[in-house]
Design an enzyme around this catalytic site. Structure first.
Site, short mmCIF file in Angstrom:
data_model
loop_
_atom_site.label_atom_id
_atom_site.label_comp_id
_atom_site.label_asym_id
_atom_site.label_seq_id
_atom_site.Cartn_x
_atom_site.Cartn_y
_atom_site.Cartn_z
N GLN A 176 0.82 -1.23 0.00
CA GLN A 176 0.00 0.00 0.00
C GLN A 176 0.84 1.27 0.00
O GLN A 176 0.35 2.34 -0.34
CB GLN A 176 -0.94 0.02 1.22
CG GLN A 176 -2.06 -1.01 1.16
CD GLN A 176 -3.10 -0.72 0.07
OE1 GLN A 176 -3.15 0.36 -0.53
NE2 GLN A 176 -3.94 -1.71 -0.20
N SER A 196 3.04 -4.68 -5.16
CA SER A 196 2.01 -5.19 -6.06
C SER A 196 1.65 -4.12 -7.08
O SER A 196 1.44 -2.96 -6.73
CB SER A 196 0.77 -5.56 -5.24
OG SER A 196 -0.26 -6.02 -6.09
N CYS A 352 -15.94 -6.21 8.01
CA CYS A 352 -16.51 -7.53 8.27
C CYS A 352 -15.76 -8.51 7.39
O CYS A 352 -16.01 -8.60 6.19
CB CYS A 352 -17.99 -7.56 7.94
SG CYS A 352 -18.94 -6.53 9.04
N1 PLP Z 1 -0.67 -6.41 1.32
C1 PLP Z 1 -1.51 -5.39 1.50
C2 PLP Z 1 -1.24 -4.40 2.58
C3 PLP Z 1 -2.64 -5.26 0.70
O1 PLP Z 1 -3.48 -4.24 0.90
C4 PLP Z 1 -2.86 -6.22 -0.31
C5 PLP Z 1 -4.07 -6.14 -1.17
O2 PLP Z 1 -5.08 -5.60 -0.80
C6 PLP Z 1 -1.94 -7.26 -0.47
C7 PLP Z 1 -0.85 -7.32 0.36
C8 PLP Z 1 -2.13 -8.32 -1.51
O3 PLP Z 1 -1.77 -7.86 -2.78
P1 PLP Z 1 -2.38 -8.60 -4.08
O4 PLP Z 1 -3.78 -8.13 -4.23
O5 PLP Z 1 -1.49 -8.16 -5.21
O6 PLP Z 1 -2.27 -10.06 -3.84
#
Ligand code: PLP
Length: 414
Positions: A176, A196, A352
Protein backbone atom coordinates in the site's frame (compact mmCIF):
# COMPACT_ATOMS: atom_id res chain seq x y z
CA UNK A 1 -22.35 9.83 -11.98
CA UNK A 2 -20.31 6.94 -10.59
CA UNK A 3 -17.56 7.79 -8.12
CA UNK A 4 -14.79 5.28 -7.39
CA UNK A 5 -13.23 5.79 -3.96
CA UNK A 6 -11.74 2.35 -3.34
CA UNK A 7 -8.18 2.68 -4.63
CA UNK A 8 -6.68 0.66 -1.77
CA UNK A 9 -8.65 -2.33 -3.08
CA UNK A 10 -7.34 -1.77 -6.59
CA UNK A 11 -6.57 1.07 -8.97
CA UNK A 12 -7.69 1.47 -12.57
CA UNK A 13 -5.03 0.69 -15.16
CA UNK A 14 -3.26 3.88 -16.26
CA UNK A 15 -3.81 4.18 -20.02
CA UNK A 16 -0.10 4.90 -20.51
CA UNK A 17 0.60 1.58 -18.79
CA UNK A 18 -1.88 -0.13 -21.09
CA UNK A 19 -0.06 1.38 -24.09
CA UNK A 20 3.25 0.00 -22.81
CA UNK A 21 1.71 -3.46 -22.34
CA UNK A 22 -0.16 -3.77 -25.64
CA UNK A 23 2.81 -4.69 -27.86
CA UNK A 24 3.55 -7.62 -25.54
CA UNK A 25 -0.03 -8.85 -25.75
CA UNK A 26 -0.42 -8.25 -29.48
CA UNK A 27 2.94 -8.43 -31.25
CA UNK A 28 5.69 -9.94 -29.12
CA UNK A 29 4.70 -13.38 -27.98
CA UNK A 30 8.18 -14.73 -27.29
CA UNK A 31 9.12 -16.71 -24.19
CA UNK A 32 11.80 -14.79 -22.31
CA UNK A 33 13.76 -18.03 -21.81
CA UNK A 34 14.11 -18.65 -25.55
CA UNK A 35 17.46 -17.77 -27.08
CA UNK A 36 16.07 -16.62 -30.43
CA UNK A 37 15.07 -13.06 -31.34
CA UNK A 38 11.48 -13.46 -30.10
CA UNK A 39 12.78 -14.54 -26.72
CA UNK A 40 15.29 -11.73 -26.56
CA UNK A 41 12.58 -9.12 -27.11
CA UNK A 42 10.67 -10.51 -24.14
CA UNK A 43 13.82 -10.80 -22.00
CA UNK A 44 14.84 -7.21 -22.76
CA UNK A 45 11.36 -5.98 -21.83
CA UNK A 46 11.51 -7.86 -18.51
CA UNK A 47 15.00 -6.53 -17.81
CA UNK A 48 13.80 -2.98 -18.37
CA UNK A 49 10.78 -3.49 -16.11
CA UNK A 50 12.99 -5.02 -13.42
CA UNK A 51 15.10 -1.88 -13.51
CA UNK A 52 12.02 0.39 -13.37
CA UNK A 53 10.61 -1.45 -10.34
CA UNK A 54 14.02 -1.44 -8.64
CA UNK A 55 14.37 2.32 -9.15
CA UNK A 56 10.95 2.96 -7.58
CA UNK A 57 12.25 1.57 -4.28
CA UNK A 58 15.94 2.48 -4.73
CA UNK A 59 16.92 -1.19 -4.99
CA UNK A 60 19.14 -2.97 -7.49
CA UNK A 61 17.48 -4.77 -10.36
CA UNK A 62 19.06 -8.10 -9.33
CA UNK A 63 17.13 -7.79 -6.05
CA UNK A 64 13.72 -7.82 -7.77
CA UNK A 65 11.86 -11.14 -7.97
CA UNK A 66 8.63 -10.87 -9.98
CA UNK A 67 5.70 -12.77 -8.52
CA UNK A 68 2.06 -13.31 -9.43
CA UNK A 69 0.77 -10.74 -6.89
CA UNK A 70 1.49 -9.07 -3.56
CA UNK A 71 0.02 -12.08 -1.78
CA UNK A 72 2.59 -14.32 -3.42
CA UNK A 73 5.37 -11.90 -2.47
CA UNK A 74 4.27 -12.08 1.18
CA UNK A 75 4.08 -15.88 0.99
CA UNK A 76 7.50 -16.11 -0.64
CA UNK A 77 9.02 -13.81 1.96
CA UNK A 78 7.85 -15.81 4.97
CA UNK A 79 7.86 -19.36 3.60
CA UNK A 80 10.95 -18.83 1.46
CA UNK A 81 12.99 -17.68 4.43
CA UNK A 82 11.48 -20.14 6.93
CA UNK A 83 12.23 -23.11 4.68
CA UNK A 84 15.94 -22.42 5.07
CA UNK A 85 15.81 -22.13 8.86
CA UNK A 86 14.99 -24.41 11.76
CA UNK A 87 11.50 -23.67 13.11
CA UNK A 88 11.51 -20.82 15.61
CA UNK A 89 9.47 -17.69 16.31
CA UNK A 90 7.98 -15.21 13.84
CA UNK A 91 6.97 -11.73 15.01
CA UNK A 92 4.19 -10.02 13.06
CA UNK A 93 2.27 -6.86 13.81
CA UNK A 94 -1.36 -7.22 14.86
CA UNK A 95 -2.57 -5.23 11.85
CA UNK A 96 -1.05 -7.13 8.93
CA UNK A 97 -2.97 -7.99 5.78
CA UNK A 98 -4.52 -11.47 5.46
CA UNK A 99 -1.91 -12.30 2.83
CA UNK A 100 0.71 -12.06 5.57
CA UNK A 101 -1.21 -13.76 8.36
CA UNK A 102 -2.05 -16.64 5.97
CA UNK A 103 1.54 -17.81 5.39
CA UNK A 104 2.41 -17.08 9.04
CA UNK A 105 -0.38 -19.45 10.13
CA UNK A 106 0.77 -22.03 7.59
CA UNK A 107 4.21 -21.92 9.20
CA UNK A 108 2.61 -22.25 12.63
CA UNK A 109 1.24 -25.61 11.49
CA UNK A 110 4.86 -26.61 10.76
CA UNK A 111 6.03 -25.81 14.27
CA UNK A 112 6.77 -22.10 14.11
CA UNK A 113 5.46 -19.88 16.92
CA UNK A 114 3.81 -16.57 16.03
CA UNK A 115 4.25 -13.61 18.35
CA UNK A 116 2.03 -10.60 17.74
CA UNK A 117 3.32 -7.06 18.10
CA UNK A 118 0.64 -4.73 19.48
CA UNK A 119 -0.28 -1.36 17.97
CA UNK A 120 -1.47 1.84 19.64
CA UNK A 121 -4.78 3.60 19.07
CA UNK A 122 -3.39 5.22 15.92
CA UNK A 123 -2.45 1.81 14.44
CA UNK A 124 1.28 2.38 15.04
CA UNK A 125 3.46 -0.46 16.23
CA UNK A 126 4.07 -0.16 19.96
CA UNK A 127 7.84 -0.05 20.45
CA UNK A 128 7.37 -1.43 23.97
CA UNK A 129 5.48 -4.43 22.60
CA UNK A 130 8.11 -4.84 19.88
CA UNK A 131 10.89 -4.94 22.49
CA UNK A 132 8.96 -7.52 24.48
CA UNK A 133 8.42 -9.72 21.43
CA UNK A 134 12.02 -9.31 20.27
CA UNK A 135 13.23 -10.53 23.66
CA UNK A 136 12.08 -14.00 22.47
CA UNK A 137 14.58 -13.67 19.58
CA UNK A 138 12.33 -14.30 16.58
CA UNK A 139 14.01 -15.49 13.40
CA UNK A 140 11.67 -13.46 11.18
CA UNK A 141 9.94 -10.11 11.82
CA UNK A 142 7.25 -8.76 9.50
CA UNK A 143 5.64 -5.33 9.81
CA UNK A 144 3.76 -3.63 6.99
CA UNK A 145 4.92 -0.21 5.81
CA UNK A 146 1.43 1.29 5.53
CA UNK A 147 -1.87 -0.14 6.67
CA UNK A 148 -4.50 -0.79 4.02
CA UNK A 149 -7.42 0.14 6.30
CA UNK A 150 -6.22 3.17 8.28
CA UNK A 151 -3.36 4.32 6.05
CA UNK A 152 -1.07 4.50 9.10
CA UNK A 153 2.61 4.52 8.12
CA UNK A 154 4.98 2.57 10.37
CA UNK A 155 8.50 3.65 11.28
CA UNK A 156 10.07 0.74 9.41
CA UNK A 157 13.73 1.89 9.72
CA UNK A 158 13.38 1.96 13.52
CA UNK A 159 11.58 -1.40 13.60
CA UNK A 160 14.12 -2.99 11.24
CA UNK A 161 17.00 -1.72 13.36
CA UNK A 162 15.52 -3.44 16.42
CA UNK A 163 14.81 -6.63 14.49
CA UNK A 164 18.34 -6.75 13.09
CA UNK A 165 19.77 -6.22 16.56
CA UNK A 166 18.36 -9.61 17.62
CA UNK A 167 19.50 -11.23 14.37
CA UNK A 168 16.04 -11.51 12.78
CA UNK A 169 15.28 -11.38 9.05
CA UNK A 170 13.09 -8.29 8.52
CA UNK A 171 10.25 -8.22 6.00
CA UNK A 172 7.96 -5.32 5.20
CA UNK A 173 4.79 -5.42 3.13
CA UNK A 174 5.01 -2.17 1.15
CA UNK A 175 2.05 -3.01 -1.12
CA UNK A 176 0.00 0.00 0.00
CA UNK A 177 2.94 2.35 0.49
CA UNK A 178 4.67 2.09 -2.89
CA UNK A 179 3.50 4.76 -5.30
CA UNK A 180 1.88 6.80 -2.51
CA UNK A 181 4.89 7.76 -0.39
CA UNK A 182 8.64 7.55 -1.04
CA UNK A 183 9.83 3.98 -0.46
CA UNK A 184 13.54 3.25 -0.13
CA UNK A 185 14.51 -0.39 0.26
CA UNK A 186 18.04 0.11 1.66
CA UNK A 187 16.92 2.93 3.98
CA UNK A 188 14.04 0.80 5.28
CA UNK A 189 16.54 -1.63 6.75
CA UNK A 190 14.37 -4.54 5.64
CA UNK A 191 15.82 -7.68 4.07
CA UNK A 192 12.60 -8.27 2.13
CA UNK A 193 9.90 -6.00 0.74
CA UNK A 194 6.61 -6.89 -1.00
CA UNK A 195 5.07 -4.85 -3.82
CA UNK A 196 2.01 -5.19 -6.06
CA UNK A 197 1.37 -3.55 -9.44
CA UNK A 198 -2.39 -3.13 -9.24
CA UNK A 199 -2.18 -0.78 -6.25
CA UNK A 200 -0.22 1.75 -8.32
CA UNK A 201 -2.21 1.88 -11.58
CA UNK A 202 -0.52 -1.21 -13.01
CA UNK A 203 -2.16 -4.50 -14.00
CA UNK A 204 -3.57 -7.12 -11.66
CA UNK A 205 -1.73 -10.40 -11.29
CA UNK A 206 1.84 -9.14 -10.92
CA UNK A 207 3.86 -8.32 -7.85
CA UNK A 208 7.44 -8.35 -6.69
CA UNK A 209 9.54 -9.32 -3.74
CA UNK A 210 12.67 -7.25 -3.22
CA UNK A 211 15.33 -9.49 -1.69
CA UNK A 212 18.52 -8.50 0.10
CA UNK A 213 21.58 -10.02 -1.59
CA UNK A 214 22.63 -11.78 1.60
CA UNK A 215 19.46 -13.91 1.64
CA UNK A 216 18.93 -17.39 0.24
CA UNK A 217 15.26 -18.02 -0.48
CA UNK A 218 13.56 -21.34 -1.06
CA UNK A 219 11.21 -20.84 -4.03
CA UNK A 220 7.50 -21.49 -3.62
CA UNK A 221 7.36 -22.60 -7.24
CA UNK A 222 10.17 -24.93 -8.23
CA UNK A 223 10.74 -25.02 -11.93
CA UNK A 224 13.01 -23.96 -14.70
CA UNK A 225 15.30 -21.54 -12.93
CA UNK A 226 13.27 -18.42 -13.76
CA UNK A 227 13.83 -15.27 -11.72
CA UNK A 228 17.35 -16.46 -10.89
CA UNK A 229 16.01 -19.67 -9.44
CA UNK A 230 13.72 -17.85 -7.01
CA UNK A 231 10.36 -18.27 -8.80
CA UNK A 232 9.73 -20.90 -11.44
CA UNK A 233 7.27 -20.29 -14.28
CA UNK A 234 7.26 -18.59 -17.66
CA UNK A 235 7.14 -14.88 -17.01
CA UNK A 236 3.98 -12.82 -17.51
CA UNK A 237 5.78 -10.48 -19.91
CA UNK A 238 2.96 -7.99 -20.55
CA UNK A 239 2.09 -7.83 -16.83
CA UNK A 240 5.71 -7.29 -15.85
CA UNK A 241 6.10 -4.60 -18.52
CA UNK A 242 2.98 -2.94 -17.12
CA UNK A 243 4.37 -3.09 -13.60
CA UNK A 244 7.59 -1.47 -14.81
CA UNK A 245 5.75 1.32 -16.63
CA UNK A 246 3.48 1.93 -13.63
CA UNK A 247 6.48 2.03 -11.30
CA UNK A 248 8.27 4.58 -13.46
CA UNK A 249 5.19 6.79 -13.67
CA UNK A 250 4.59 6.49 -9.93
CA UNK A 251 8.11 7.64 -9.18
CA UNK A 252 8.11 10.51 -11.71
CA UNK A 253 4.71 11.74 -10.59
CA UNK A 254 4.96 11.02 -6.87
CA UNK A 255 5.08 14.67 -5.78
CA UNK A 256 2.25 15.76 -8.09
CA UNK A 257 0.09 12.78 -7.13
CA UNK A 258 0.69 13.36 -3.48
CA UNK A 259 -0.21 17.07 -3.72
CA UNK A 260 -3.42 16.15 -5.53
CA UNK A 261 -4.33 13.53 -2.92
CA UNK A 262 -3.62 15.79 0.05
CA UNK A 263 -5.85 18.49 -1.46
CA UNK A 264 -8.66 15.99 -1.91
CA UNK A 265 -8.12 14.57 1.57
CA UNK A 266 -8.28 18.04 3.11
CA UNK A 267 -11.52 18.69 1.28
CA UNK A 268 -12.91 15.33 2.35
CA UNK A 269 -11.97 15.79 5.99
CA UNK A 270 -13.41 19.32 6.00
CA UNK A 271 -16.68 17.84 4.77
CA UNK A 272 -16.57 15.02 7.31
CA UNK A 273 -15.95 17.51 10.09
CA UNK A 274 -19.38 18.95 9.40
CA UNK A 275 -21.07 15.58 9.92
CA UNK A 276 -21.80 15.22 13.58
CA UNK A 277 -20.47 12.11 15.30
CA UNK A 278 -18.30 10.92 12.41
CA UNK A 279 -14.99 9.58 13.70
CA UNK A 280 -11.79 9.50 11.65
CA UNK A 281 -9.47 6.73 12.74
CA UNK A 282 -5.71 7.25 13.15
CA UNK A 283 -6.09 10.94 12.31
CA UNK A 284 -5.16 12.31 15.69
CA UNK A 285 -3.54 15.72 16.02
CA UNK A 286 -1.62 17.61 13.37
CA UNK A 287 1.85 17.69 11.85
CA UNK A 288 3.17 20.07 14.49
CA UNK A 289 2.15 17.63 17.20
CA UNK A 290 4.49 15.12 15.56
CA UNK A 291 7.49 17.35 16.17
CA UNK A 292 7.99 17.82 12.42
CA UNK A 293 8.76 14.12 12.05
CA UNK A 294 6.81 13.93 8.83
CA UNK A 295 8.58 11.56 6.42
CA UNK A 296 7.07 12.99 3.29
CA UNK A 297 7.60 16.53 2.03
CA UNK A 298 3.91 16.97 1.30
CA UNK A 299 2.82 15.23 4.51
CA UNK A 300 0.59 17.22 6.76
CA UNK A 301 -2.66 16.76 8.59
CA UNK A 302 -5.29 19.41 8.88
CA UNK A 303 -7.55 17.37 11.09
CA UNK A 304 -6.51 18.88 14.42
CA UNK A 305 -9.96 20.14 15.28
CA UNK A 306 -11.83 17.18 13.95
CA UNK A 307 -13.55 14.57 16.01
CA UNK A 308 -10.87 11.95 15.80
CA UNK A 309 -10.31 8.64 17.52
CA UNK A 310 -7.17 8.32 19.61
CA UNK A 311 -4.98 9.88 22.21
CA UNK A 312 -4.53 13.64 22.32
CA UNK A 313 -1.59 15.15 20.46
CA UNK A 314 -0.12 11.94 19.05
CA UNK A 315 -0.55 11.98 15.31
CA UNK A 316 0.06 8.96 13.13
CA UNK A 317 1.59 9.53 9.75
CA UNK A 318 -0.95 8.38 7.19
CA UNK A 319 -1.04 7.68 3.49
CA UNK A 320 -2.28 10.76 1.65
CA UNK A 321 -5.22 8.90 0.10
CA UNK A 322 -6.74 6.89 2.95
CA UNK A 323 -9.49 7.99 5.32
CA UNK A 324 -11.18 5.41 7.56
CA UNK A 325 -14.31 6.69 9.24
CA UNK A 326 -16.72 5.36 11.82
CA UNK A 327 -20.34 6.45 11.95
CA UNK A 328 -21.80 5.66 15.39
CA UNK A 329 -25.33 4.26 15.31
CA UNK A 330 -25.18 3.33 11.60
CA UNK A 331 -24.62 -0.16 10.26
CA UNK A 332 -21.51 0.02 8.07
CA UNK A 333 -22.67 -2.61 5.60
CA UNK A 334 -26.06 -0.90 5.08
CA UNK A 335 -24.31 2.41 4.54
CA UNK A 336 -21.91 0.79 2.08
CA UNK A 337 -24.77 -0.73 0.09
CA UNK A 338 -26.77 2.50 0.07
CA UNK A 339 -23.73 4.42 -1.16
CA UNK A 340 -23.27 1.78 -3.87
CA UNK A 341 -26.88 2.26 -4.96
CA UNK A 342 -26.07 5.95 -5.36
CA UNK A 343 -23.04 5.07 -7.54
CA UNK A 344 -20.37 5.57 -4.91
CA UNK A 345 -17.81 2.78 -4.44
CA UNK A 346 -16.15 2.71 -1.03
CA UNK A 347 -15.25 -0.22 1.17
CA UNK A 348 -16.03 -1.32 4.66
CA UNK A 349 -12.25 -1.43 5.23
CA UNK A 350 -12.50 -5.19 5.72
CA UNK A 351 -14.74 -4.24 8.64
CA UNK A 352 -16.51 -7.53 8.27
CA UNK A 353 -13.99 -10.12 7.22
CA UNK A 354 -15.51 -12.13 4.34
CA UNK A 355 -19.05 -11.37 5.42
CA UNK A 356 -18.44 -13.03 8.79
CA UNK A 357 -19.92 -10.05 10.61
CA UNK A 358 -16.70 -9.81 12.63
CA UNK A 359 -15.24 -6.34 12.97
CA UNK A 360 -11.82 -5.64 11.48
CA UNK A 361 -8.85 -7.08 13.35
CA UNK A 362 -7.08 -3.78 12.68
CA UNK A 363 -9.62 -1.69 14.57
CA UNK A 364 -9.85 -4.21 17.40
CA UNK A 365 -6.04 -4.16 17.71
CA UNK A 366 -6.27 -0.35 17.98
CA UNK A 367 -8.65 -0.76 20.90
CA UNK A 368 -11.68 0.55 19.00
CA UNK A 369 -14.99 -0.40 20.55
CA UNK A 370 -16.23 -3.52 18.66
CA UNK A 371 -19.61 -1.87 18.11
CA UNK A 372 -18.04 1.18 16.44
CA UNK A 373 -15.68 -1.11 14.50
CA UNK A 374 -18.75 -2.51 12.70
CA UNK A 375 -19.78 0.97 11.58
CA UNK A 376 -16.86 1.76 9.35
CA UNK A 377 -16.33 3.07 5.83
CA UNK A 378 -12.94 3.30 4.13
CA UNK A 379 -12.47 6.00 1.52
CA UNK A 380 -9.33 5.58 -0.56
CA UNK A 381 -8.76 8.36 -3.05
CA UNK A 382 -6.93 8.12 -6.36
CA UNK A 383 -5.46 10.09 -9.22
CA UNK A 384 -8.67 10.16 -11.22
CA UNK A 385 -10.72 11.66 -8.39
CA UNK A 386 -11.77 15.29 -8.48
CA UNK A 387 -12.99 17.75 -5.85
CA UNK A 388 -16.49 17.19 -7.31
CA UNK A 389 -16.21 13.47 -6.47
CA UNK A 390 -15.34 14.29 -2.88
CA UNK A 391 -18.16 16.84 -2.56
CA UNK A 392 -20.62 14.36 -4.02
CA UNK A 393 -19.43 11.68 -1.60
CA UNK A 394 -19.85 13.90 1.46
CA UNK A 395 -23.28 15.09 0.28
CA UNK A 396 -24.53 11.54 -0.33
CA UNK A 397 -22.96 10.35 2.93
CA UNK A 398 -24.81 13.05 4.85
CA UNK A 399 -28.07 12.15 3.12
CA UNK A 400 -27.62 8.42 3.79
CA UNK A 401 -26.65 8.91 7.43
CA UNK A 402 -29.79 11.01 7.94
CA UNK A 403 -31.88 8.39 6.14
CA UNK A 404 -30.45 5.43 8.08
CA UNK A 405 -30.74 7.28 11.39
CA UNK A 406 -34.37 8.16 10.65
CA UNK A 407 -35.11 4.55 9.65
CA UNK A 408 -33.48 3.28 12.84
CA UNK A 409 -35.51 5.79 14.92
CA UNK A 410 -38.81 4.81 13.34
CA UNK A 411 -38.02 1.08 13.79
CA UNK A 412 -37.28 1.83 17.46
CA UNK A 413 -40.60 3.68 17.89
CA UNK A 414 -42.77 0.93 16.35
N1 PLP B 1 -0.67 -6.41 1.32
C1 PLP B 1 -1.51 -5.39 1.50
C2 PLP B 1 -1.24 -4.40 2.58
C3 PLP B 1 -2.64 -5.26 0.70
O1 PLP B 1 -3.48 -4.24 0.90
C4 PLP B 1 -2.86 -6.22 -0.31
C5 PLP B 1 -4.07 -6.14 -1.17
O2 PLP B 1 -5.08 -5.60 -0.80
C6 PLP B 1 -1.94 -7.26 -0.47
C7 PLP B 1 -0.85 -7.32 0.36
C8 PLP B 1 -2.13 -8.32 -1.51
O3 PLP B 1 -1.77 -7.86 -2.78
P1 PLP B 1 -2.38 -8.60 -4.08
O4 PLP B 1 -3.78 -8.13 -4.23
O5 PLP B 1 -1.49 -8.16 -5.21
O6 PLP B 1 -2.27 -10.06 -3.84
Amino acid sequence: MAVYLDHNATTPLDLRVLEAMLPYLRDHHGNASSVHAYGRVARNAIDQAREQVAVLVNAQSSQVVFTGCGTEANNLALKGVAARLAAGRIAVSAVEHASLFGPARALERQGWIIDTVAVDDQCRVSMASLSEVLSHTPRIVSVMMANNETGTIQDIPAISAQARRVGAIMHTDAVQAAGKIPVDFPASGAHLMSLSAHKLYGPKGVGALIVDKSLELEPLLHGGGHEMGRRGGTENVAGIVGFGAAAELALNELAARSTHLYKLRDLLETGLRELSGVVIFAAQGCASAMGGRSRHPASRDTSASMHVAGRAGMAAERLPNTVLIGVPGIDGESLLMNLDRKGIAVSSGSACASGSGEPSHVLLAMGVDPDLARRVIRVSLGQGNTPEDVLRFTAVLREQIDYLQATARSAWNT
